[in-house]
Design a protein around this motif. Structure first.
Motif, PDB file in Angstrom:
ATOM      1  N   ALA A   8       0.818  -1.214   0.000  1.00 16.13           N
ATOM      2  CA  ALA A   8       0.000   0.000   0.000  1.00 16.13           C
ATOM      3  C   ALA A   8       0.851   1.263   0.000  1.00 16.13           C
ATOM      4  O   ALA A   8       0.377   2.332  -0.394  1.00 16.13           O
ATOM      5  CB  ALA A   8      -0.935  -0.008   1.199  1.00 16.13           C
ATOM      6  N   LEU A   9       2.095   1.163   0.436  1.00 14.06           N
ATOM      7  CA  LEU A   9       2.968   2.336   0.463  1.00 14.06           C
ATOM      8  C   LEU A   9       3.698   2.577  -0.858  1.00 14.06           C
ATOM      9  O   LEU A   9       4.311   3.624  -1.044  1.00 14.06           O
ATOM     10  CB  LEU A   9       3.987   2.204   1.596  1.00 14.06           C
ATOM     11  N   LEU A  10       3.627   1.604  -1.743  1.00 14.74           N
ATOM     12  CA  LEU A  10       4.318   1.743  -3.023  1.00 14.74           C
ATOM     13  C   LEU A  10       3.467   2.551  -4.004  1.00 14.74           C
ATOM     14  O   LEU A  10       2.240   2.414  -4.034  1.00 14.74           O
ATOM     15  CB  LEU A  10       4.614   0.369  -3.626  1.00 14.74           C
ATOM     16  N   PRO A  11       4.106   3.360  -4.827  1.00 11.99           N
ATOM     17  CA  PRO A  11       3.348   4.074  -5.860  1.00 11.99           C
ATOM     18  C   PRO A  11       2.890   3.105  -6.947  1.00 11.99           C
ATOM     19  O   PRO A  11       3.401   1.987  -7.084  1.00 11.99           O
ATOM     20  CB  PRO A  11       4.353   5.093  -6.406  1.00 11.99           C
ATOM     21  N   VAL A  12       1.923   3.532  -7.735  1.00 11.16           N
ATOM     22  CA  VAL A  12       1.347   2.681  -8.784  1.00 11.16           C
ATOM     23  C   VAL A  12       2.433   2.206  -9.753  1.00 11.16           C
ATOM     24  O   VAL A  12       2.433   1.038 -10.171  1.00 11.16           O
ATOM     25  CB  VAL A  12       0.217   3.433  -9.532  1.00 11.16           C
ATOM     26  N   THR A  13       3.371   3.081 -10.091  1.00 15.70           N
ATOM     27  CA  THR A  13       4.429   2.678 -11.020  1.00 15.70           C
ATOM     28  C   THR A  13       5.249   1.517 -10.464  1.00 15.70           C
ATOM     29  O   THR A  13       5.620   0.595 -11.199  1.00 15.70           O
ATOM     30  CB  THR A  13       5.367   3.866 -11.340  1.00 15.70           C
TER      31      THR A  13
ATOM     32  N   ILE B 245       8.332   6.711  13.503  1.00 17.84           N
ATOM     33  CA  ILE B 245       9.480   5.895  13.912  1.00 17.84           C
ATOM     34  C   ILE B 245      10.222   6.575  15.052  1.00 17.84           C
ATOM     35  O   ILE B 245      10.545   5.942  16.072  1.00 17.84           O
ATOM     36  CB  ILE B 245      10.425   5.636  12.717  1.00 17.84           C
ATOM     37  N   ALA B 246      10.470   7.867  14.929  1.00 18.25           N
ATOM     38  CA  ALA B 246      11.177   8.602  15.974  1.00 18.25           C
ATOM     39  C   ALA B 246      10.411   8.589  17.286  1.00 18.25           C
ATOM     40  O   ALA B 246      10.974   8.354  18.370  1.00 18.25           O
ATOM     41  CB  ALA B 246      11.442  10.038  15.531  1.00 18.25           C
ATOM     42  N   ASN B 247       9.093   8.805  17.221  1.00 14.27           N
ATOM     43  CA  ASN B 247       8.280   8.778  18.439  1.00 14.27           C
ATOM     44  C   ASN B 247       8.256   7.396  19.076  1.00 14.27           C
ATOM     45  O   ASN B 247       8.302   7.269  20.296  1.00 14.27           O
ATOM     46  CB  ASN B 247       6.853   9.242  18.127  1.00 14.27           C
ATOM     47  N   ALA B 248       8.197   6.361  18.249  1.00 17.88           N
ATOM     48  CA  ALA B 248       8.185   4.988  18.776  1.00 17.88           C
ATOM     49  C   ALA B 248       9.514   4.661  19.442  1.00 17.88           C
ATOM     50  O   ALA B 248       9.553   4.031  20.495  1.00 17.88           O
ATOM     51  CB  ALA B 248       7.875   3.995  17.661  1.00 17.88           C
TER      52      ALA B 248
ATOM     53  N   VAL C  53      14.616   3.986   3.174  1.00 19.91           N
ATOM     54  CA  VAL C  53      14.429   5.061   4.139  1.00 19.91           C
ATOM     55  C   VAL C  53      14.191   6.390   3.435  1.00 19.91           C
ATOM     56  O   VAL C  53      13.355   7.184   3.855  1.00 19.91           O
ATOM     57  CB  VAL C  53      15.640   5.155   5.105  1.00 19.91           C
ATOM     58  N   LYS C  54      14.874   6.630   2.334  1.00 19.24           N
ATOM     59  CA  LYS C  54      14.724   7.911   1.643  1.00 19.24           C
ATOM     60  C   LYS C  54      13.331   8.072   1.046  1.00 19.24           C
ATOM     61  O   LYS C  54      12.910   9.176   0.736  1.00 19.24           O
ATOM     62  CB  LYS C  54      15.790   8.077   0.576  1.00 19.24           C
ATOM     63  N   LYS C  55      12.580   6.966   0.927  1.00 17.51           N
ATOM     64  CA  LYS C  55      11.230   7.052   0.377  1.00 17.51           C
ATOM     65  C   LYS C  55      10.143   7.150   1.453  1.00 17.51           C
ATOM     66  O   LYS C  55       8.970   7.215   1.129  1.00 17.51           O
ATOM     67  CB  LYS C  55      10.959   5.844  -0.524  1.00 17.51           C
ATOM     68  N   LEU C  56      10.557   7.152   2.710  1.00 19.50           N
ATOM     69  CA  LEU C  56       9.582   7.292   3.790  1.00 19.50           C
ATOM     70  C   LEU C  56       9.040   8.714   3.818  1.00 19.50           C
ATOM     71  O   LEU C  56       9.766   9.679   3.555  1.00 19.50           O
ATOM     72  CB  LEU C  56      10.211   6.978   5.147  1.00 19.50           C
ATOM     73  N   THR C  57       7.782   8.827   4.161  1.00 20.30           N
ATOM     74  CA  THR C  57       7.182  10.154   4.292  1.00 20.30           C
ATOM     75  C   THR C  57       7.571  10.764   5.634  1.00 20.30           C
ATOM     76  O   THR C  57       8.039  10.067   6.538  1.00 20.30           O
ATOM     77  CB  THR C  57       5.645  10.077   4.210  1.00 20.30           C
TER      78      THR C  57
END
Length: 152
Positions: free
Chosen positions: A89-94, A143-146, A132-136
């Motif tokens: 679900a996190l991947l773009p359609v392409t 992640i930081a809060n966790a 990691v560079k593709k994370l929003t």
């Protein structure tokens, strides 16, 4: 000889008096030690009872705080899941269409994102770990809060 007998007698009386005094002091010391030993036994019993109660309280406290630690760990695991396990679900359609192409599927180009995800899941394709560079920003914040929550 009478003088030496009197002297010997007085020495025996003095020795007897010393032995009586010594016996009395030993009895007094024995009584004192006995009382002190009983006092120490009572003190140790009280300390043992206190420590048992304290141990039980600490166990209850740690058990009560454990769910918070578990939920923090679960939050961290959920936040890291896209990196570790990947998520279609996190991947773009392409990217989804590229996965379909690699698996040899045909006719996928007309599908929308949810249909592509369903198709890939149906044939058992799992998402690659997300870079990691593709994370929003919101994913990075989660992640930081966790991580901060697990550190207390």
């Amino acid at each position: 000889m009478g003088g030496s007998f009197a002297k010997l007698h007085s020495q025996l009386v003095a020795k007897k008096l010393l032995s009586d005094q010594f016996r009395e002091q030993l009895q007094s010391l024995g009584s004192s030690l006995g009382a002190h030993t009983r006092s120490l036994e009572q003190h140790f019993e009280n300390q043992e009872a206190f420590l048992a109660l304290r141990h039980r309280d600490l166990e209850e406290t740690s058990t009560a705080s454990l769910p918070a630690a578990q939920s923090a760990e679960a939050a961290l695991e959920a936040a890291l899941a896209p990196i570790v396990k990947g998520d279609l679900a996190l991947l773009p359609v392409t990217e989804l269409k590229r996965l379909c192409s690699r698996t040899g599927l045909k006719g996928y180009s007309k599908y929308k994102k949810q249909e592509l995800i369903s198709l890939l899941k149906a044939i058992g394709v799992t998402a690659p770990p997300l870079q990691v560079k593709k994370l929003t920003r919101s994913q990075l914040e989660a992640i930081a809060n966790a991580v901060l929550a697990t550190r207390g």
